[in-house]
Design a protein around this motif. Structure first.
Motif, PDB file in Angstrom:
ATOM      1  N   LYS A 176       0.839  -1.205   0.000  1.00 36.86           N
ATOM      2  CA  LYS A 176       0.000   0.000   0.000  1.00 36.86           C
ATOM      3  C   LYS A 176       0.865   1.244   0.000  1.00 36.86           C
ATOM      4  O   LYS A 176       0.591   2.204  -0.741  1.00 36.86           O
ATOM      5  CB  LYS A 176      -0.937   0.002   1.205  1.00 36.86           C
ATOM      6  N   LEU A 200      -4.496   8.388  -1.284  1.00 32.92           N
ATOM      7  CA  LEU A 200      -5.367   7.264  -0.929  1.00 32.92           C
ATOM      8  C   LEU A 200      -6.715   7.375  -1.638  1.00 32.92           C
ATOM      9  O   LEU A 200      -7.278   6.358  -2.088  1.00 32.92           O
ATOM     10  CB  LEU A 200      -5.567   7.212   0.585  1.00 32.92           C
ATOM     11  N   THR A 217      -9.071   8.499   8.669  1.00 29.21           N
ATOM     12  CA  THR A 217      -8.595   7.536   9.666  1.00 29.21           C
ATOM     13  C   THR A 217      -7.497   6.662   9.085  1.00 29.21           C
ATOM     14  O   THR A 217      -6.500   6.360   9.759  1.00 29.21           O
ATOM     15  CB  THR A 217      -9.758   6.669  10.168  1.00 29.21           C
ATOM     16  N   GLU A 218      -7.647   6.282   7.822  1.00 30.90           N
ATOM     17  CA  GLU A 218      -6.613   5.474   7.165  1.00 30.90           C
ATOM     18  C   GLU A 218      -5.323   6.281   7.002  1.00 30.90           C
ATOM     19  O   GLU A 218      -4.219   5.728   7.130  1.00 30.90           O
ATOM     20  CB  GLU A 218      -7.101   4.966   5.814  1.00 30.90           C
ATOM     21  N   SER A 257      -3.624   6.131  10.388  1.00 35.58           N
ATOM     22  CA  SER A 257      -3.077   4.792  10.639  1.00 35.58           C
ATOM     23  C   SER A 257      -1.831   4.545   9.798  1.00 35.58           C
ATOM     24  O   SER A 257      -0.820   4.028  10.296  1.00 35.58           O
ATOM     25  CB  SER A 257      -4.128   3.723  10.321  1.00 35.58           C
ATOM     26  N   THR A 258      -1.886   4.938   8.529  1.00 32.86           N
ATOM     27  CA  THR A 258      -0.750   4.751   7.637  1.00 32.86           C
ATOM     28  C   THR A 258       0.431   5.619   8.076  1.00 32.86           C
ATOM     29  O   THR A 258       1.586   5.187   8.054  1.00 32.86           O
ATOM     30  CB  THR A 258      -1.147   5.095   6.189  1.00 32.86           C
TER      31      THR A 258
END
Length: 332
Positions: free
Chosen positions: A182, A215, A244-245, A248-249
């Motif tokens: 990713k 993203l 949120t991603e 987290s990333t």
């Protein structure tokens, strides 16, 4: 960590921490005692001198002894080489000698902000940071430091007898290293815009916005660009899945960078994380994939699992470091 204030610098001492967004000022009225702390937006002032003048004429500053200031220290988010300083993340530029003359200073130290932050580490108390995994720090080992805000600062401390030597690093501009497929896909998207993608390009406030766009593109979603504060707020509150991603990333990417720093320096006395972003994440950071990624180094997993990581919660650590630098230089 703690240390005594054995040598008293000339007080009152003007201290300034200049970032790409804000300038933090204080006057040290006695060793370790910061007074008249004030945060000024850099964009509101045409120059460093203008911001300093405004601060020194403030009522609280005058009450703390601003008119008697003859010694000062400035930490700035920029490489510091020679007399002329030109900021990377803001338009201010100045001559160190000209600033010293303008304000009638006998002594003016100007250092990189993460050099000052590194120098604060031996003076921080337990209530000024919290630990994220790892065991006890190993004595007589190096300390690593990094922090994301307007940019990505990197530094460290090397033990030298009873003293610590700070590293004058620009490690945030080293090339970004993806940790999984990713992150490699995000890197491919960002490469289409920037031929060199540094760690700072993604691990910073502007990097949050860039990662949000990347993203969204990878997920084939049409979104309105968001500023970093909005991404932090919406991501932490669970109002936006992409936000949120992003957070987290970001935490996982930071785990890779922090582990690389720990291995490079042999920083077995710990890694400290400063800057404006991580302290705002709070419990989210504690429960993120940061620590798992930090230890994910194959044969060196056990080596890294033992290294403690500390998040600095003290609001003005660079000012503490500037004070320590002044005491150290006054001893010679």
């Amino acid at each position: 960590m703690s240390d005594s204030y054995a040598i008293s610098p000339a007080c009152p001492l003007l201290l300034a921490d200049i970032g790409g967004t804000n300038a933090r000022f204080a006057i040290e009225t006695a060793p370790g005692q910061l007074s008249a702390v004030k945060v000024l937006p850099c964009a509101a002032y045409a120059s460093l001198e203008a911001a300093m003048q405004h601060y020194l004429q403030d009522e609280a500053s005058l009450a703390a002894g601003a008119q008697e200031v003859r010694h000062a220290g400035i930490a700035i988010a920029n490489p510091v080489h020679g007399d002329q300083i030109r900021m990377t993340n803001h338009h201010w530029e100045f001559s160190v000698s000209a600033v010293r003359a303008h304000f009638g200073l006998e002594r003016l130290h100007v250092v990189n902000d993460f050099t000052a932050l590194a120098l604060s580490l031996p003076h921080l108390q337990a209530h000024q940071y919290f630990q994220v995994g790892g065991h006890q720090p190993l004595a007589d080992s190096a300390i690593g430091l990094l922090g994301a805000g307007t940019g990505l600062g990197v530094s460290g401390l090397i033990p030298c007898g009873e003293r610590w030597l700070p590293l004058h690093s620009e490690g945030g501009h080293a090339s970004f290293t993806p940790g999984n497929a990713k992150e490699a896909a995000i890197l491919d998207v960002v490469w289409s815009e920037f031929p060199h993608v540094s760690a700072e390009r993604l691990l910073s406030g502007p990097g949050l916005s860039l990662m949000y766009r990347a993203l969204a593109e990878l997920q084939k979603k049409s979104v309105t660009p968001l500023e970093p504060p909005a991404i932090l707020l919406r991501g932490l509150q669970g109002e936006c899945a992409i936000c949120t991603e992003v957070l987290s990333t970001f935490c996982e990417m930071l785990g890779t960078i922090a582990a690389n720093l720990a291995l490079t320096l042999g920083a077995r006395k710990g890694i400290y994380i400063g800057g404006g972003i991580v302290p705002r994440l709070g419990d989210f950071f504690q429960h993120s994939g940061f620590r798992a990624r930090f230890e994910d180094k194959g044969r060196f997993q056990d080596y890294l699992a033992a290294i403690p990581v500390y998040v600095i919660t003290e609001a003005y650590p660079a000012l503490i470091g500037l004070s320590a630098l002044h005491r150290q230089q006054s001893a010679h």
